[in-house]
Design an enzyme around this catalytic site. Structure first.
Site, PDB file in Angstrom:
ATOM      1  N   ASP A   1       1.016  -0.703   0.231  1.00 43.09           N
ATOM      2  CA  ASP A   1       0.212  -0.084  -0.034  1.00 43.09           C
ATOM      3  C   ASP A   1       1.204   1.261  -0.160  1.00 43.09           C
ATOM      4  OD1 ASP A   1      -2.243   1.530   0.038  1.00 43.09           O
ATOM      5  OD2 ASP A   1      -2.659   1.653   2.230  1.00 43.09           O
TER       6      ASP A   1
ATOM      7  N   LYS B   1       2.120   4.983  -1.237  1.00 45.16           N
ATOM      8  CA  LYS B   1       1.431   5.721  -1.343  1.00 45.16           C
ATOM      9  C   LYS B   1       1.671   7.168  -1.117  1.00 45.16           C
ATOM     10  CE  LYS B   1      -2.922   5.220   1.325  1.00 45.16           C
ATOM     11  NZ  LYS B   1      -4.107   4.609   0.736  1.00 45.16           N
TER      12      LYS B   1
ATOM     13  N   ASN C   1       1.076   7.298   2.735  1.00 46.46           N
ATOM     14  CA  ASN C   1       1.961   6.834   3.408  1.00 46.46           C
ATOM     15  C   ASN C   1       3.232   6.904   4.151  1.00 46.46           C
ATOM     16  OD1 ASN C   1      -0.511   5.632   4.677  1.00 46.46           O
ATOM     17  ND2 ASN C   1       0.144   3.281   2.795  1.00 46.46           N
TER      18      ASN C   1
ATOM     19  N   ASP D   1       2.597   2.093   7.858  1.00 47.66           N
ATOM     20  CA  ASP D   1       1.554   1.673   7.273  1.00 47.66           C
ATOM     21  C   ASP D   1       2.240   0.375   6.533  1.00 47.66           C
ATOM     22  OD1 ASP D   1      -0.598   3.196   8.223  1.00 47.66           O
ATOM     23  OD2 ASP D   1      -1.469   3.485   6.866  1.00 47.66           O
TER      24      ASP D   1
ATOM     25  N   THR E   1      -6.707   3.752  -1.852  1.00 45.63           N
ATOM     26  CA  THR E   1      -6.795   3.971  -3.387  1.00 45.63           C
ATOM     27  C   THR E   1      -6.024   2.820  -4.325  1.00 45.63           C
ATOM     28  OG1 THR E   1      -6.910   5.780  -5.242  1.00 45.63           O
ATOM     29  CG2 THR E   1      -5.220   5.663  -3.305  1.00 45.63           C
TER      30      THR E   1
END
Length: 529
Positions: A303, A305, A308, A324, A343
């Protein structure tokens, strides 16, 4: 007639003036902001007390805390002066000139009250000695004692307390819960203070129901939970957010992390529009090293992005930390992929093809790093549902990113080549983390030396991007990173988010364009003159 009108006007004016004077005289100019109260302790059979019995009826029931600082002691400049007319002499002799001070930072919303022990004989909170020169957080209903745990003088009431009562007892006993720092698809992040150390932390609260769509998952296995907790707490790297504590309740997981004061990379890009190649190189190298460490520990982030990627300070060149990374460890592979927390803009093609099954490897993180790299350099998203020629899913699966010559004009050839190699659909052809670190674009001796110094300090204290020779030269519809005036951002590009996301991407719409019709598994792009 004119005189009568004049007299009436004078009378009305005098009446209005008198009303103004009366209101100014009798109405307070401000309403004091009372942030706490110190209630005088009463005589009890179980312990000693400070107040003289004969003057007990004269003791105020409580003292309002209005100023940001309250001090107690024998010195006459203290806020509360210990005197013989109210306090027992046997107790006064053990009280220092300045025994303790309570402070509250009124500029920081929902900050806690901090009590500091200045005495020789000790200040106690709930029976525990603070220690001279040391501090701790005061919480609602805390008892303050002088010189001895049983000599109770005040009961503190926090009038600004936030959500202490809503948190599990094991958390509220250890941490003071303050304001919300951010909120995403899979939970909320709150500022918390360690009560005895007075250190700031970020606590992520992940609701189980939102992670699993109401289904039972592996969090019900205590042995598995503790195993994953130990893995996360064991991760130690300068560019990885450290996990301080992990708590679990029947409906949520609480992860206490170190706090980063510089905010998210998302906000930095949004504010500046785009980052220079030099700054991108400085920040991106740290990200790659962090992900490489995670992979060496057998953890795939899944995840990655800009939200994060956290920054240590507001300075331009600052320490970067990935966060995260343990989410899927807690929710389980299937439920994590089914909910698509966050997302899908940064998800690799193989993740979408896996459809909730663990049929992909750590290479997915390289793709996500490629999207972040893309956004850092040009400030807009390579894939978006606002690019109408293809669905977002098909854009990612075919690797058809939006390429604008106007935005990429100032980026070096090697930077473009590195981006292309990361955003390669074919996993076997995609660049590896080691190859990224050794790529010619990443070579800058000064940056490498400064990053190595950061790591050491932290430990101890004319090319074609399309596989086809054709480019669409009227691509002008770009989805840019931008924070709205309210601080929110739009994540419209989601397949199945868990809940609405306050932080949003605002989409800048330009004239419609047509994307290349290329369904191969390699990269293609739309370009602009």
């Amino acid at each position: 007639m004119g005189d009568e009108s004049h007299d009436i006007e004078n009378t009305q004016t005098q009446t209005q003036n008198s009303q103004v004077e009366w209101s100014q005289t009798n109405t307070p100019s401000f309403i004091p902001n009372i942030w706490g109260r110190l209630y005088s302790t009463k005589v009890s059979l179980s312990g000693r007390y400070c107040w003289k019995t004969e003057t007990e009826q004269q003791i105020p029931e409580y003292y309002d805390l209005i100023q940001p600082e309250f001090s107690l002691g024998r010195a006459i400049d203290c806020t509360f002066v210990i005197k013989k007319d109210k306090i027992k002499e046997s107790i006064i002799k053990n009280v220092s000139k300045r025994h303790f001070v309570i402070k509250r930072d009124m500029s920081e919303p929902l900050s806690p009250a901090i009590i500091t022990d200045l005495s020789h004989n000790g200040t106690f909170v709930n029976g525990l000695k603070i220690g001279k020169g040391k501090s701790r957080v005061l919480d609602d209903n805390d008892e303050i004692s002088l010189s001895n745990a049983v000599v109770k003088i005040f009961l503190f009431k926090d009038l600004l307390k936030n959500e202490q009562d809503k948190a599990p007892k094991e958390i509220s006993e250890k941490f003071y819960i303050s304001r919300v720092l951010g909120q995403g698809a899979c939970g909320v992040v709150k500022l918390v203070y360690h009560k005895t150390k007075c250190t700031k932390h970020a606590m992520k609260v992940i609701k189980k129901s939102r992670l699993t769509n109401g289904q039972i998952h592996n969090l019900n296995d205590p042995a598995k939970i503790m195993n994953e907790v130990n893995i996360l707490k064991a991760l130690k790297h300068p560019f990885i957010i450290s996990t301080e504590e992990v708590f679990e309740s029947s409906d949520a997981v609480y992860i206490v992390l170190e706090l980063m004061q510089g905010g998210e990379l998302f906000d930095r890009i949004s504010k500046q529009g785009r980052l220079s190649e030099r700054l991108t190189r400085f920040l991106f190298r740290q990200m790659v090293l962090a992900v490489k460490y995670l992979h060496s520990q057998g953890i795939t982030h899944r995840d990655l992005k800009p939200e994060n990627v956290l920054l240590e300070s507001k300075e331009e060149e600052t320490l970067v930390k990935i966060t995260d990374f343990g989410l899927s460890k807690f929710v389980g592979e299937d439920s994590f992929m089914k909910t698509m927390c966050g997302t899908p803009l940064y998800l690799a093609p193989e993740v979408l093809r896996a459809n909730g099954h663990n049929s992909y490897g750590p290479e997915v993180d390289v793709w996500s790093l490629g999207v972040i790299f893309f956004v850092c350099l040009v400030g807009y998203l390579p894939f978006s549902s606002d690019y109408k020629e293809l669905s977002l899913r098909d854009q990612i699966l075919s690797g058809k990113y939006r390429f604008s010559h106007t935005h990429w004009r100032g980026v070096s050839l090697q930077g473009k080549l590195l981006m292309k190699r990361m955003l390669t659909v074919n996993v076997e052809r995609r660049i590896t983390l080691d190859q990224i670190l050794n790529h010619s674009w990443m070579q800058d001796d000064d940056i490498i030396i400064r990053i190595e110094r950061l790591m050491s300090q932290t430990r101890f204290n004319g090319m074609t991007l399309s596989n086809s020779d054709e480019e669409n030269n009227n691509a002008d519809n770009l989805t840019v990173l931008k924070v709205t005036a309210s601080g929110k951002r739009s994540h419209n590009d989601s397949f199945n988010t868990c809940e609405p996301i306050p932080k949003k991407l605002r989409v800048a719409i330009y004239p419609e364009v047509t994307m290349n019709d290329n369904s191969s598994s390699t990269n293609s792009c739309v370009s602009e003159e």
